[in-house]
Design an enzyme around this catalytic site. Structure first.
Site, PDB file in Angstrom:
ATOM      1  N   ASN A   1      12.594  -7.521  -2.905  1.00 31.10           N
ATOM      2  CA  ASN A   1      11.498  -7.616  -1.904  1.00 31.10           C
ATOM      3  C   ASN A   1      11.346  -8.881  -1.320  1.00 31.10           C
ATOM      4  O   ASN A   1      10.207  -9.796  -1.074  1.00 31.10           O
ATOM      5  CB  ASN A   1      10.114  -7.523  -2.668  1.00 31.10           C
TER       6      ASN A   1
ATOM      7  N   SER B   1      12.270   1.393  -3.701  1.00 27.24           N
ATOM      8  CA  SER B   1      11.178   2.123  -4.448  1.00 27.24           C
ATOM      9  C   SER B   1      11.326   2.959  -5.594  1.00 27.24           C
ATOM     10  O   SER B   1      12.225   3.676  -5.349  1.00 27.24           O
ATOM     11  CB  SER B   1      10.127   2.816  -3.453  1.00 27.24           C
ATOM     12  N   GLY B   2      10.434   3.074  -6.571  1.00 26.24           N
ATOM     13  CA  GLY B   2      10.741   4.078  -7.548  1.00 26.24           C
ATOM     14  C   GLY B   2      10.467   3.488  -8.957  1.00 26.24           C
ATOM     15  O   GLY B   2      10.313   4.230 -10.070  1.00 26.24           O
ATOM     16  N   GLY B   3      11.015   2.298  -9.159  1.00 29.18           N
ATOM     17  CA  GLY B   3      10.847   1.659 -10.650  1.00 29.18           C
ATOM     18  C   GLY B   3      11.927   2.298 -11.506  1.00 29.18           C
ATOM     19  O   GLY B   3      12.912   2.769 -11.133  1.00 29.18           O
TER      20      GLY B   3
ATOM     21  N   LYS C   1       9.273  -2.178   3.313  1.00 29.33           N
ATOM     22  CA  LYS C   1       8.960  -1.910   1.954  1.00 29.33           C
ATOM     23  C   LYS C   1       7.589  -2.621   1.826  1.00 29.33           C
ATOM     24  O   LYS C   1       6.743  -2.519   1.122  1.00 29.33           O
ATOM     25  CB  LYS C   1       9.984  -2.823   1.109  1.00 29.33           C
TER      26      LYS C   1
ATOM     27  N   HIS D   1       5.019  -0.690   2.828  1.00 27.81           N
ATOM     28  CA  HIS D   1       4.872   0.364   2.003  1.00 27.81           C
ATOM     29  C   HIS D   1       3.669  -0.384   0.767  1.00 27.81           C
ATOM     30  O   HIS D   1       3.057   0.314   0.335  1.00 27.81           O
ATOM     31  CB  HIS D   1       6.233   0.752   1.380  1.00 27.81           C
ATOM     32  N   ASN D   2       4.252  -1.489   0.305  1.00 24.55           N
ATOM     33  CA  ASN D   2       3.504  -2.101  -0.798  1.00 24.55           C
ATOM     34  C   ASN D   2       2.237  -2.285  -0.197  1.00 24.55           C
ATOM     35  O   ASN D   2       1.111  -1.955  -1.168  1.00 24.55           O
ATOM     36  CB  ASN D   2       4.330  -3.352  -1.170  1.00 24.55           C
TER      37      ASN D   2
ATOM     38  N   GLU E   1       0.175   1.231  -0.702  1.00 25.61           N
ATOM     39  CA  GLU E   1       0.068   1.369  -1.913  1.00 25.61           C
ATOM     40  C   GLU E   1      -1.074   0.414  -2.698  1.00 25.61           C
ATOM     41  O   GLU E   1      -1.734   1.047  -3.416  1.00 25.61           O
ATOM     42  CB  GLU E   1       1.438   1.175  -2.802  1.00 25.61           C
ATOM     43  N   TYR E   2      -0.756  -0.889  -2.682  1.00 20.24           N
ATOM     44  CA  TYR E   2      -1.968  -1.664  -3.285  1.00 20.24           C
ATOM     45  C   TYR E   2      -3.232  -1.224  -2.882  1.00 20.24           C
ATOM     46  O   TYR E   2      -4.387  -1.436  -3.532  1.00 20.24           O
ATOM     47  CB  TYR E   2      -1.603  -3.323  -3.176  1.00 20.24           C
TER      48      TYR E   2
END
Length: 206
Positions: A74, A100-102, A150, A153-154, A157-158
């Site tokens: 990241n 992404s996906g962990g 990304k 995206h983060n 998401e947050y």
């Protein structure tokens, strides 16, 4: 399949576990470079910042024109643009890939946002397709854009996580104050609501 060589200087036990398997475990950067094929693709997945710089400096002497370095962490998009420019002067491709996906993504398919040179992208595209979930790959032909995507995206998401947390807090306070539920009963009621949300196809991903 693909020939994969793994090296981790900080977790040698993990590297040892791969030895003798389809994935080769290397003892050093030199060993890793010797095991890689003629066209070398080095995939970095380390914390942003100094760790990326150090690993690029560590592996680049073993690379030649046409080889590829991937930063799948990241990193700051500005840093990624600068790294792509510096490596291009040496004839080395650099791709920044937001991943992404962990753990679930590693097992069932990840999502990739790829930025950088199109030639390098086309070279590693079969590998990415093999690792990606269905529809989980995008390419933007500019360095830094994979990591910028990304980052956005983060942020989304947050923000959604914060919103969900605040909604649950409001519900919890309502259960406690308006309905007179004790703490345990209020939490259990919240759990039921969350489990019901998880079953809904539209909101379950949150």
């Amino acid at each position: 399949g693909f020939a994969v060589v793994v090296f981790d200087p900080f977790n040698k036990q993990a590297t040892e576990e791969f030895k003798g398997k389809a994935v080769a475990g290397a003892d050093s950067v030199t060993d890793m470079a010797q095991r890689l094929g003629e066209r070398k693709v080095v995939w970095l997945m380390v914390p942003a910042g100094q760790a990326v710089e150090e690993n690029i400096a560590r592996v680049s002497p073993y690379l030649r024109e046409g080889d590829i370095i991937v930063d799948a962490g990241n990193s700051n998009p500005r840093d990624s643009r600068a790294r792509a420019k510096a490596l291009k002067e040496k004839g080395i491709y650099f791709l920044d890939i937001g991943t992404s996906g962990g753990i679930a993504g590693a097992e069932k398919g990840a999502s990739f946002s790829v930025g950088g040179d199109k030639v390098a992208y086309e070279i590693i595209q079969p590998v990415l397709k093999a690792m990606a979930t269905e529809g989980g790959m995008s390419y933007i032909p500019y360095s830094g854009m994979g990591h910028l995507t990304k980052m956005v995206h983060n942020a989304i998401e947050y923000a959604l996580m914060q919103a969900v947390g605040e909604i649950l807090l409001v519900l919890y306070e309502r259960f406690r104050q308006n309905q007179g539920l004790k703490e345990k009963a209020a939490i259990e009621k919240l759990q039921k609501i969350v489990f019901d949300w998880a079953k809904d196809p539209e909101v379950g991903s949150y």
